[in-house]
Write an enzyme that holds these catalytic residues in place. Structure first.
Site, PDB file in Angstrom:
ATOM      1  N   LYS A 178      12.769  -8.589  12.674  1.00  0.00           N
ATOM      2  CA  LYS A 178      13.425  -8.661  11.371  1.00  0.00           C
ATOM      3  C   LYS A 178      14.546  -9.699  11.381  1.00  0.00           C
ATOM      4  O   LYS A 178      14.780 -10.395  10.374  1.00  0.00           O
ATOM      5  CB  LYS A 178      13.981  -7.298  10.965  1.00  0.00           C
TER       6      LYS A 178
ATOM      7  N   SER B 126       0.813  -1.217   0.000  1.00  0.00           N
ATOM      8  CA  SER B 126       0.000   0.000   0.000  1.00  0.00           C
ATOM      9  C   SER B 126       0.847   1.268   0.000  1.00  0.00           C
ATOM     10  O   SER B 126       0.393   2.320  -0.445  1.00  0.00           O
ATOM     11  CB  SER B 126      -0.940   0.010   1.212  1.00  0.00           C
ATOM     12  N   SER B 127       2.088   1.158   0.492  1.00  0.00           N
ATOM     13  CA  SER B 127       2.940   2.347   0.590  1.00  0.00           C
ATOM     14  C   SER B 127       4.396   1.919   0.683  1.00  0.00           C
ATOM     15  O   SER B 127       4.717   0.730   0.678  1.00  0.00           O
ATOM     16  CB  SER B 127       2.551   3.184   1.815  1.00  0.00           C
TER      17      SER B 127
ATOM     18  N   TYR C 262      11.319  -4.305  16.859  1.00  0.00           N
ATOM     19  CA  TYR C 262      11.345  -4.380  15.391  1.00  0.00           C
ATOM     20  C   TYR C 262      12.598  -5.105  14.913  1.00  0.00           C
ATOM     21  O   TYR C 262      12.526  -5.988  14.046  1.00  0.00           O
ATOM     22  CB  TYR C 262      11.281  -2.972  14.805  1.00  0.00           C
TER      23      TYR C 262
ATOM     24  N   SER D 269      14.561  -7.806   4.041  1.00  0.00           N
ATOM     25  CA  SER D 269      15.094  -7.891   5.396  1.00  0.00           C
ATOM     26  C   SER D 269      15.412  -6.481   5.909  1.00  0.00           C
ATOM     27  O   SER D 269      14.748  -5.513   5.547  1.00  0.00           O
ATOM     28  CB  SER D 269      16.330  -8.798   5.392  1.00  0.00           C
TER      29      SER D 269
END
Length: 299
Positions: free
Chosen positions: A161, A11-12, A157, A142
């Site tokens: 990842k 979407s972005s 986060y 990644s």
């Protein structure tokens, strides 16, 4: 022959840019996103307008990576319309910022769901088709934070990842004998062209967050400003989408296992070169060197 491509989180940011870059090269691209009839309706319209203006085959598809039913329905639609999927791009992800202690375990689980478990849902829907075809490409977006320098306040986060990257490494070997290639694309920090920082989540435990602010006030602003200063002029998220499009366009068997797109150079590439070499050497020592690259399926 053009590729039929599905990309998650389109979407972005990296996802939307990559979908357009691939469509511009003549591929049929399904831009996966959730809430296509609600929150992301403007993004669906923007993709349709882009396709019409540039005369490319870019299609939005309802695909919520957190819901297996949604994933399955999206892939079933693509197979019904195209008869195949050639390339899967794992791009969906979410960032949070704040002191690690201030996040609840439930928040960490939610972040792991978006960044890691989502790839498993999509893999289980797409990989049977790639294995049956005996060819294909899986690209994992990644992060240089997996092995590079990491500032504080991004721990949940970064951990997610790192988990996704580890999963990609194992999948690369397990898909090799099916003829399915793997490329791991490692973006560095980009403050232009993506909205990771702007849309990042916050800790649920505001009391703990406020306590940390007594010693770390303004830390994320400092980090963002410094990262922007480290990046050379013109370094924006389109560098990542262009690299992904380049990889997809390469002939089968010539795609790189791992590439870095890190203008600020946080050291990730140097560490990855070592870790990937160790992987190569170990698989060779245990007589599994054939798993280092995809080769035609015997099926």
């Amino acid at each position: 022959m053009n590729n039929v491509i599905v990309i998650t989180g389109a979407s972005s940011g990296f996802g939307a840019l990559t979908a357009r870059a691939l469509a511009d090269r003549g591929d049929t691209v399904y831009a996966g996103m959730r809430e296509t009839a609600a929150r992301n309706a403007p993004q669906v319209r923007a993709a349709a307008d882009y396709a019409e203006k540039h005369r490319v085959d870019l299609r939005s598809v309802e695909l919520d990576v957190n819901q297996q039913d949604s994933v399955d329905a999206a892939i079933e639609r693509i197979i019904a319309e195209q008869g195949r999927v050639d390339v899967l791009i794992h791009n969906a992800g979410h960032m949070v910022t704040g002191p690690a202690e201030a996040f609840t375990p439930e928040q960490l689980a939610e972040l792991y769901d978006v960044n890691v478990l989502s790839t498993q849902r999509v893999n289980r829907a797409v990989l049977p088709h790639l294995r049956a075809a005996g060819r294909g490409l899986v690209i994992w977006v990644s992060s240089s934070s997996v092995k590079g320098g990491t500032p504080p306040y991004l721990a949940p986060y970064f951990a997610a990842k790192a988990a996704m990257d580890s999963l990609a490494v194992s999948y690369a070997a397990e898909l090799a004998r099916w003829g399915v290639e793997t490329s791991i694309v490692v973006p560095g920090s980009f403050t232009s062209g993506t909205n990771h920082f702007a849309h990042s989540g916050r800790p649920a435990d505001r009391a703990v967050e406020e306590r940390y602010e007594t010693r770390y006030a303004g830390l994320m602003t400092q980090v963002a400003q410094k990262l922007a200063a480290l990046a050379p002029e013109g370094a924006d998220a389109s560098l990542v989408s262009e690299e992904i499009a380049r990889i997809v366009a390469l002939p089968a068997g010539q795609r790189p296992y791992r590439v870095h797109v890190d203008p600020a150079d946080d050291g990730s590439e140097a560490v990855s070169v070592l870790s990937d070499r160790v992987r190569q050497e170990f698989l060779t020592r245990v007589d599994l060197a054939d798993l280092l690259s995809a080769h035609p399926s015997a099926a």
